[in-house]
Design an enzyme around this catalytic site. Structure first.
Site, PDB file in Angstrom:
ATOM      1  N   ASP A 100      41.938  33.318  50.404  1.00 53.14           N
ATOM      2  CA  ASP A 100      42.818  33.626  49.500  1.00 53.14           C
ATOM      3  C   ASP A 100      42.304  34.616  48.681  1.00 53.14           C
ATOM      4  O   ASP A 100      40.933  34.732  48.261  1.00 53.14           O
ATOM      5  CB  ASP A 100      42.691  32.238  48.457  1.00 53.14           C
ATOM      6  CG  ASP A 100      43.944  32.022  47.834  1.00 53.14           C
ATOM      7  OD1 ASP A 100      44.584  32.737  47.140  1.00 53.14           O
ATOM      8  OD2 ASP A 100      44.401  30.665  48.132  1.00 53.14           O
TER       9      ASP A 100
ATOM     10  N   ASP B   4      47.334  36.013  46.216  1.00 54.35           N
ATOM     11  CA  ASP B   4      47.620  35.271  45.268  1.00 54.35           C
ATOM     12  C   ASP B   4      48.606  36.050  44.177  1.00 54.35           C
ATOM     13  O   ASP B   4      48.321  36.914  43.788  1.00 54.35           O
ATOM     14  CB  ASP B   4      46.574  34.858  44.383  1.00 54.35           C
ATOM     15  CG  ASP B   4      46.924  33.654  43.405  1.00 54.35           C
ATOM     16  OD1 ASP B   4      47.182  32.380  43.904  1.00 54.35           O
ATOM     17  OD2 ASP B   4      46.608  33.919  42.240  1.00 54.35           O
TER      18      ASP B   4
ATOM     19  N   GLU C 112      51.958  35.775  48.091  1.00 54.77           N
ATOM     20  CA  GLU C 112      52.446  34.779  47.271  1.00 54.77           C
ATOM     21  C   GLU C 112      53.071  35.491  46.194  1.00 54.77           C
ATOM     22  O   GLU C 112      52.711  36.109  45.300  1.00 54.77           O
ATOM     23  CB  GLU C 112      51.533  33.782  46.530  1.00 54.77           C
ATOM     24  CG  GLU C 112      52.059  32.420  45.856  1.00 54.77           C
ATOM     25  CD  GLU C 112      51.702  32.192  44.473  1.00 54.77           C
ATOM     26  OE1 GLU C 112      51.822  31.052  44.109  1.00 54.77           O
ATOM     27  OE2 GLU C 112      50.694  32.929  44.071  1.00 54.77           O
TER      28      GLU C 112
ATOM     29  N   HIS D 100      48.880  23.464  47.297  1.00 55.71           N
ATOM     30  CA  HIS D 100      47.938  22.992  46.137  1.00 55.71           C
ATOM     31  C   HIS D 100      48.650  22.959  45.070  1.00 55.71           C
ATOM     32  O   HIS D 100      48.304  22.508  43.820  1.00 55.71           O
ATOM     33  CB  HIS D 100      46.706  23.650  46.149  1.00 55.71           C
ATOM     34  CG  HIS D 100      46.741  25.013  45.683  1.00 55.71           C
ATOM     35  ND1 HIS D 100      47.545  25.961  46.733  1.00 55.71           N
ATOM     36  CD2 HIS D 100      46.655  25.776  44.599  1.00 55.71           C
ATOM     37  CE1 HIS D 100      47.579  27.216  46.096  1.00 55.71           C
ATOM     38  NE2 HIS D 100      46.923  27.214  44.962  1.00 55.71           N
ATOM     39  N   ASP D 101      49.936  23.801  44.869  1.00 61.00           N
ATOM     40  CA  ASP D 101      50.752  23.797  43.530  1.00 61.00           C
ATOM     41  C   ASP D 101      52.044  22.870  43.456  1.00 61.00           C
ATOM     42  O   ASP D 101      52.807  23.076  42.582  1.00 61.00           O
ATOM     43  CB  ASP D 101      51.325  25.217  43.565  1.00 61.00           C
ATOM     44  CG  ASP D 101      50.114  26.427  43.246  1.00 61.00           C
ATOM     45  OD1 ASP D 101      49.309  25.826  42.865  1.00 61.00           O
ATOM     46  OD2 ASP D 101      50.180  27.306  43.570  1.00 61.00           O
TER      47      ASP D 101
HETATM   48  C1  GLC Z   1      48.933  30.916  42.079  1.00 59.20           C
HETATM   49  C2  GLC Z   1      48.067  29.846  42.661  1.00 59.20           C
HETATM   50  C3  GLC Z   1      47.843  29.059  41.751  1.00 59.20           C
HETATM   51  C4  GLC Z   1      47.275  29.658  40.502  1.00 59.20           C
HETATM   52  C5  GLC Z   1      48.117  30.888  40.003  1.00 59.20           C
HETATM   53  C6  GLC Z   1      46.807  31.466  39.367  1.00 59.20           C
HETATM   54  O1  GLC Z   1      50.213  30.615  42.091  1.00 59.20           O
HETATM   55  O2  GLC Z   1      48.580  29.194  43.842  1.00 59.20           O
HETATM   56  O3  GLC Z   1      47.082  27.740  42.046  1.00 59.20           O
HETATM   57  O4  GLC Z   1      46.970  28.580  39.464  1.00 59.20           O
HETATM   58  O5  GLC Z   1      48.348  31.280  41.095  1.00 59.20           O
HETATM   59  O6  GLC Z   1      45.951  32.269  40.110  1.00 59.20           O
END
Ligand code: GLC
Ligand code: CA
Length: 549
Positions: free
Chosen positions: A100, A201, A259, A324-325
């Site tokens: 990540d 991310d 992402e 995980h979100d």
């Molecule tokens: C992404 C991650 C999340 C995190 C956010 C800030 O969305 O998946 O878990 O809180 O970024 O880094």
């Protein structure tokens, strides 16, 4: 479809959330040695790529998504030697390692930030986004994702810094070429250590409008306002991603999953169209709260059709229902009560039938379910805490506010992995950092491994099928017209190999139109295998079946 990296079509990616996967030393926190001792689980499933949620040094304001040392390992998770061993053991098993990469922001405890905030004229003063106060207040009305203002005041500089997420996650200033070069060389360092890919991310927010205009959106209960169009998907961001690609992704042939918050398929395609040279595939980010309120099988089918059409000639898909979100997929899209097993299998069969690279989030392979903690104090997720606060501000009772937090909390998916039915589910010998779902005595890896009709064995069969079927890994998709919104009828074909599937996305039986029923053909997999498999004709609740024609 011509992808430069053909090998990504053969991957099945397993996401590990290290804090909750396996504890090896009894401190209640999952760690890297714990992951190493569970690699056989991944091999047994047939996984060939591992995405590790952040394991870098971090004060854990957002469980590692706040990094204070990009080339160091979080103490609680182990050492760099442990990481080297993990990487080596993955490679020995034919498992690629995907890290990540969190570079929209760092931790406020990162040495860069500590220096940056110390004065207006230090070496790193421009590594973050600093603005003068406006009329003695924040530079504008922007909200942070986790609630409150997106600006935090630092007396040493007499200025505010910008943070999209929590105030412990200051945004890096991508407009600064020196900062960009630091990030690129850090990435290069990891690639040279053996990393095969990055899941990047929150990457659609890199570029910010330098004048920081007020957001026109109505304010949230706490008075601040979020405007996605001002910070998301700006042309400058795409430019930075292409720089990253030219400098690292292409030369080193690394796999990349961005992402991104993409409001529509055109925008999604901007990140993954091959000729744009940005990412190989993207995880479109939808916040749980949006997901829960707008989700339906009909909308899901429309989305699948739209992103298939948008990317089929020039792109690729990351396929996932969970991470995980998000809440647990069987609880959100399926039925975690009466139809727990069949609906978990139906979801798996649908996802793995689609074109793109499938992702399996830890615990999904055994149908782990949402967890409702009885008090807000038991939650760890800043998002859940924010929802709770905002609800109280609009006049909700504590019970109502808690209910909202329970629904959306990212902790639903973050409770420790349920390995077996012994004390603490085999996750730890100590006190787990986050409560374990009490259903671990029924739902756990060990019992499902021994049961050929379990959800676990359904995943195993799906992953094996993808490896042997080019129709699944490379074929075209046809979404067959059906009269019911909750029924999916899909076809995949590649050079004469044809697979057909039905998925009943409902707790009611579903009629399959006569014309779609296969006259001959072999049933490869059924979500009702425990009950004797597919019986022909209409489908039972959450029944799913895959045929080879
Ligand atoms: C992404 C991650 C999340 C995190 C956010 C800030 O969305 O998946 O878990 O809180 O970024 O880094
Ligand atoms: Ca530990």
């Amino acid at each position: 479809m011509e992808l430069k990296k053909d090998w990504i079509k053969d991957l099945v990616i397993y996401q590990v959330y290290p804090r909750s996967f396996q504890d090896s030393n009894g401190d209640g926190i999952g760690d890297i040695p714990g992951i190493i001792c569970r690699l056989d689980h991944l091999s047994d499933l047939g996984i060939n790529a591992l995405w590790l949620s952040p394991v870098y040094r971090s004060p854990n304001d957002d469980n590692g998504y706040d990094i204070s040392g990009y080339q160091e390992i979080m103490e609680e998770f182990g050492t760099m030697e442990d990481w080297d061993q993990l990487c080596q053991e993955c490679h020995q098993r034919g498992i690629k390692v995907i890290m990540d990469l969190v570079v929209n922001h760092s931790s406020d405890e990162h040495p860069w930030f500590i220096e940056s905030k110390s004065s207006r004229d230090n070496e790193k003063s421009d590594y973050y986004i600093w603005r003068d106060p406006k009329n003695g207040k924040e530079p504008n009305n922007w909200a942070s994702v986790f609630g409150g203002s997106a600006w935090e005041y630092v007396p040493e500089r007499g200025q505010y810094y910008y943070h999209l997420f929590s105030k412990k996650q200051p945004d890096l200033n991508w407009a600064n070429p020196k900062l960009r070069e630091e990030i690129f060389s850090m990435m290069e360092w990891w690639v040279k250590k053996g990393v095969d890919g990055f899941r990047v991310d929150a990457i659609s927010y890199l570029d910010k409008p330098q004048d920081f205009p007020d957001s026109p959106e109505p304010p949230q209960p706490d008075g601040y306002s979020f405007s996605a169009c001002l910070v998301n998907g700006r042309p400058g961001t795409h430019g930075y991603i292409r720089d990253m690609n030219r400098r690292i992704f292409s030369p080193y042939n690394v796999l990349t999953v961005g992402e991104v918050a993409a409001p529509d398929t055109e925008e999604l395609a901007r990140y993954v169209a091959t000729q744009r040279e940005e990412f190989d595939m993207a995880i479109p980010f939808v916040a749980p709260v949006v997901e829960i309120s707008t989700w339906s099988p009909k909308k899901l089918r429309q989305d699948i059709a739209a992103d298939y059409a948008a990317l089929k000639d020039d792109g690729w898909w990351a396929r996932f229902f969970s991470n995980h979100d998000k809440p647990r997929q069987v609880s959100l899209y399926g039925n975690d009560q009466e139809y727990w097993e069949v609906s978990a299998k139906m979801l798996a069969m649908l996802l793995h039938f689609l074109p793109g690279t499938p992702f399996v989030y830890q615990g999904e392979e055994i149908g782990m379910t949402n967890m409702r903690f009885p008090t807000i104090e038991e939650y760890n997720d800043p998002d859940a805490k924010n929802t709770y606060r905002q609800q109280l501000l609009i006049g909700a009772t504590p019970e109502e506010a808690l209910h909202q937090a329970q629904m959306i909390s990212r902790d639903n998916a973050r409770t420790p992995m349920q390995w077996n039915g012994t004390e603490n589910a085999g996750f730890t010998a100590g006190k787990p950092w986050l409560g374990i779902n009490p259903n671990y005595r029924q739902i756990n890896v060990e019992s499902q491994k021994g049961d050929p009709h379990s959800i676990y064995h359904c995943y195993k069969a799906l992953i094996a099928l993808r490896k042997e079927s080019r129709a699944l890994s490379r074929g075209d998709l046809e979404i067959l017209p059906v009269p019911t919104d909750t029924l999916f009828a899909l076809k995949r074909s590649y050079q004469g190999e044809v697979l057909l599937s039905f998925h009943n996305f409902s707790a009611e039986p579903a009629e399959v139109p006569e014309a779609l029923l296969p006259q001959s053909g072999q049933v490869l997999l059924s979500s009702y295998d425990r009950q004797g498999g597919y019986q022909g004709g209409s489908l039972r609740p959450y029944e799913s079946v895959i045929f080879r024609l």
